[in-house]
Design an enzyme around this catalytic site. Structure first.
Site, PDB file in Angstrom:
ATOM      1  N   LYS A  36       0.843  -1.205   0.000  1.00 49.81           N
ATOM      2  CA  LYS A  36       0.000   0.000   0.000  1.00 49.81           C
ATOM      3  C   LYS A  36       0.878   1.255   0.000  1.00 49.81           C
ATOM      4  O   LYS A  36       1.701   1.444   0.888  1.00 49.81           O
ATOM      5  CB  LYS A  36      -0.927   0.009   1.215  1.00 49.81           C
ATOM      6  CG  LYS A  36      -1.856   1.226   1.246  1.00 49.81           C
ATOM      7  CD  LYS A  36      -2.891   1.109   2.345  1.00 49.81           C
ATOM      8  CE  LYS A  36      -2.392   1.570   3.683  1.00 49.81           C
ATOM      9  NZ  LYS A  36      -2.210   3.023   3.808  1.00 49.81           N
ATOM     10  N   ASP A  63      -3.312   4.180  -2.260  1.00 44.29           N
ATOM     11  CA  ASP A  63      -4.260   4.669  -1.242  1.00 44.29           C
ATOM     12  C   ASP A  63      -4.253   6.197  -1.231  1.00 44.29           C
ATOM     13  O   ASP A  63      -3.707   6.823  -0.326  1.00 44.29           O
ATOM     14  CB  ASP A  63      -3.820   4.085   0.118  1.00 44.29           C
ATOM     15  CG  ASP A  63      -4.690   4.526   1.281  1.00 44.29           C
ATOM     16  OD1 ASP A  63      -5.843   4.950   1.058  1.00 44.29           O
ATOM     17  OD2 ASP A  63      -4.206   4.444   2.434  1.00 44.29           O
ATOM     18  N   LYS A  65      -7.234   7.969  -1.875  1.00 48.77           N
ATOM     19  CA  LYS A  65      -8.594   8.391  -1.474  1.00 48.77           C
ATOM     20  C   LYS A  65      -9.085   9.618  -2.251  1.00 48.77           C
ATOM     21  O   LYS A  65      -9.348  10.669  -1.680  1.00 48.77           O
ATOM     22  CB  LYS A  65      -8.640   8.685   0.038  1.00 48.77           C
ATOM     23  CG  LYS A  65      -8.270   7.505   0.911  1.00 48.77           C
ATOM     24  CD  LYS A  65      -8.456   7.834   2.397  1.00 48.77           C
ATOM     25  CE  LYS A  65      -8.015   6.720   3.304  1.00 48.77           C
ATOM     26  NZ  LYS A  65      -6.536   6.547   3.358  1.00 48.77           N
ATOM     27  N   ASP A  68     -13.348  14.405  -5.445  1.00 52.78           N
ATOM     28  CA  ASP A  68     -13.360  15.660  -6.201  1.00 52.78           C
ATOM     29  C   ASP A  68     -14.569  15.610  -7.130  1.00 52.78           C
ATOM     30  O   ASP A  68     -15.411  14.705  -7.010  1.00 52.78           O
ATOM     31  CB  ASP A  68     -12.033  15.776  -6.986  1.00 52.78           C
ATOM     32  CG  ASP A  68     -11.585  17.227  -7.176  1.00 52.78           C
ATOM     33  OD1 ASP A  68     -12.426  18.044  -7.608  1.00 52.78           O
ATOM     34  OD2 ASP A  68     -10.411  17.530  -6.904  1.00 52.78           O
ATOM     35  N   THR A 127     -12.148   5.985  10.034  1.00 46.21           N
ATOM     36  CA  THR A 127     -12.273   5.493  11.418  1.00 46.21           C
ATOM     37  C   THR A 127     -11.821   6.545  12.433  1.00 46.21           C
ATOM     38  O   THR A 127     -12.056   6.405  13.614  1.00 46.21           O
ATOM     39  CB  THR A 127     -11.488   4.187  11.631  1.00 46.21           C
ATOM     40  OG1 THR A 127     -10.172   4.387  11.141  1.00 46.21           O
ATOM     41  CG2 THR A 127     -12.131   3.031  10.906  1.00 46.21           C
ATOM     42  N   ARG A 218       2.928  -1.949  11.078  1.00 50.61           N
ATOM     43  CA  ARG A 218       3.914  -2.109  12.153  1.00 50.61           C
ATOM     44  C   ARG A 218       4.063  -3.523  12.729  1.00 50.61           C
ATOM     45  O   ARG A 218       5.178  -3.882  13.114  1.00 50.61           O
ATOM     46  CB  ARG A 218       3.637  -1.078  13.248  1.00 50.61           C
ATOM     47  CG  ARG A 218       4.018   0.326  12.772  1.00 50.61           C
ATOM     48  CD  ARG A 218       3.385   1.398  13.591  1.00 50.61           C
ATOM     49  NE  ARG A 218       1.926   1.396  13.443  1.00 50.61           N
ATOM     50  CZ  ARG A 218       1.119   2.227  14.085  1.00 50.61           C
ATOM     51  NH1 ARG A 218       1.622   3.098  14.928  1.00 50.61           N
ATOM     52  NH2 ARG A 218      -0.180   2.186  13.870  1.00 50.61           N
TER      53      ARG A 218
HETATM   54  O1  C5P Z   1       1.031   0.007  11.215  1.00 52.77           O
HETATM   55  P1  C5P Z   1      -0.421  -0.301  11.049  1.00 52.77           P
HETATM   56  O2  C5P Z   1      -0.698  -1.788  10.871  1.00 52.77           O
HETATM   57  O3  C5P Z   1      -1.277   0.331  12.117  1.00 52.77           O
HETATM   58  O4  C5P Z   1      -0.782   0.388   9.660  1.00 52.77           O
HETATM   59  C1  C5P Z   1      -2.079   0.426   9.171  1.00 52.77           C
HETATM   60  C2  C5P Z   1      -2.171   1.204   7.892  1.00 52.77           C
HETATM   61  O5  C5P Z   1      -3.540   1.358   7.577  1.00 52.77           O
HETATM   62  C3  C5P Z   1      -1.577   2.609   7.935  1.00 52.77           C
HETATM   63  O6  C5P Z   1      -1.099   2.916   6.622  1.00 52.77           O
HETATM   64  C4  C5P Z   1      -2.764   3.468   8.269  1.00 52.77           C
HETATM   65  O7  C5P Z   1      -2.663   4.777   7.781  1.00 52.77           O
HETATM   66  C5  C5P Z   1      -3.887   2.729   7.541  1.00 52.77           C
HETATM   67  N1  C5P Z   1      -5.208   2.975   8.089  1.00 52.77           N
HETATM   68  C6  C5P Z   1      -5.540   2.717   9.414  1.00 52.77           C
HETATM   69  N2  C5P Z   1      -6.796   2.941   9.870  1.00 52.77           N
HETATM   70  C7  C5P Z   1      -7.714   3.399   9.037  1.00 52.77           C
HETATM   71  C8  C5P Z   1      -7.418   3.654   7.712  1.00 52.77           C
HETATM   72  C9  C5P Z   1      -6.134   3.415   7.264  1.00 52.77           C
HETATM   73  O8  C5P Z   1      -4.704   2.281  10.191  1.00 52.77           O
HETATM   74  N3  C5P Z   1      -8.913   3.570   9.486  1.00 52.77           N
END
Ligand code: C5P
Length: 243
Positions: A36, A63, A65, A68, A127, A218
């Protein structure tokens, strides 16, 4: 390891530099099917970073999003398709005409050049938004009501699925049915820390709730052995798909 599980594991390339991105793709591509690329990395590195992932034999979820006027989103969507991304997304709040125009123009482009259409996903309500955020912008409905409404709108507009919290997956799955993709971040395997994610689920629970692919950052990047961590998650996805 089954390929269908690998395509369902999306690694969040949350880095701000081309070489770090390249390092992660090289390290993880045996266990991760899709990478992503979000606003930060794309704004820093541009289309070159998308090409780098594809050149390594992996796929891209762009990603960005889009939100427009219909013509602008459709043109951007065609450019994402021309770049060869496997998945891209828009905000469903842009409305049915915006989504339909994108579906039509991407479909026409794919027909013209003979490529397969990327998976087109809609973000319903971020979220990070809650009832207070919706009220503030004049939407007097609950988050769940809006998530369902926007998921249905995306589906009726020809979209392939949504990006959603794993906590919303069951609700969306119930109203939109099989075959409508539900891509969920906020997933934490038992071995990983929650980090700043508040509403989390394990990979197996997310799949059982109806998630069709998982975005994970992560828990993989911070692991002592990232490739092995991705492998463990892949095995959990495989078991959940069989079960
Ligand atoms: O490191 P982690 O597993 O938390 O990363 C999750 C990814 O998903 C990040 O790129 C974050 O910006 C994205 N994301 C999220 N929650 C959302 C939408 C996107 O964690 N509601």
């Amino acid at each position: 390891m089954n390929n269908s599980a690998k395509e369902r594991l999306i690694f969040a390339l949350d880095v701000d530099d081309f070489h770090q991105a390249q390092h992660w793709v090289k390290t993880l591509k045996d266990n991760v099917g899709v990478f992503k690329i979000g606003k930060q990395l794309f704004t820093r590195c541009g289309p070159e970073v998308v090409r780098m992932v594809i050149d390594q034999g992996a796929e891209v979820f762009l990603d960005l999003k889009y939100h427009d006027i219909p013509n602008t989103v459709a043109k951007a969507a065609v450019e994402a398709t021309r770049l060869g991304v496997r998945i891209f997304n828009v905000h469903a709040l842009g409305g049915a005409e915006m989504m339909r125009t994108a579906v039509d123009q991407v479909g026409a482009y794919c027909h013209e050049v003979g490529c397969s259409r990327p998976q087109m996903l809609a973000v319903t309500i971020l979220t990070s938004s809650d009832l207070a955020t919706l009220t503030e912008i004049g939407i007097e409905r609950s988050v769940d009501e809006m998530v369902v409404r926007l998921a249905r709108l995306a589906q009726a507009s020809g979209f392939d699925g949504v990006v959603a919290s794993p906590k919303e997956a069951a609700l969306i799955h119930a109203v939109c049915g099989e075959g409508f993709a539900i891509v969920t971040p906020g997933v934490r395997p038992a071995f990983a820390a929650a980090d700043d994610q508040k509403r989390i689920m394990t990979p197996a629970d997310a799949i059982a709730a109806g998630a069709t692919a998982l975005v994970i950052g992560r828990p993989i990047s911070a692991a002592a052995d990232p490739l092995a961590a991705a492998g463990q998650i892949l095995a959990e996805i495989s078991r959940a798909l069989e079960g």
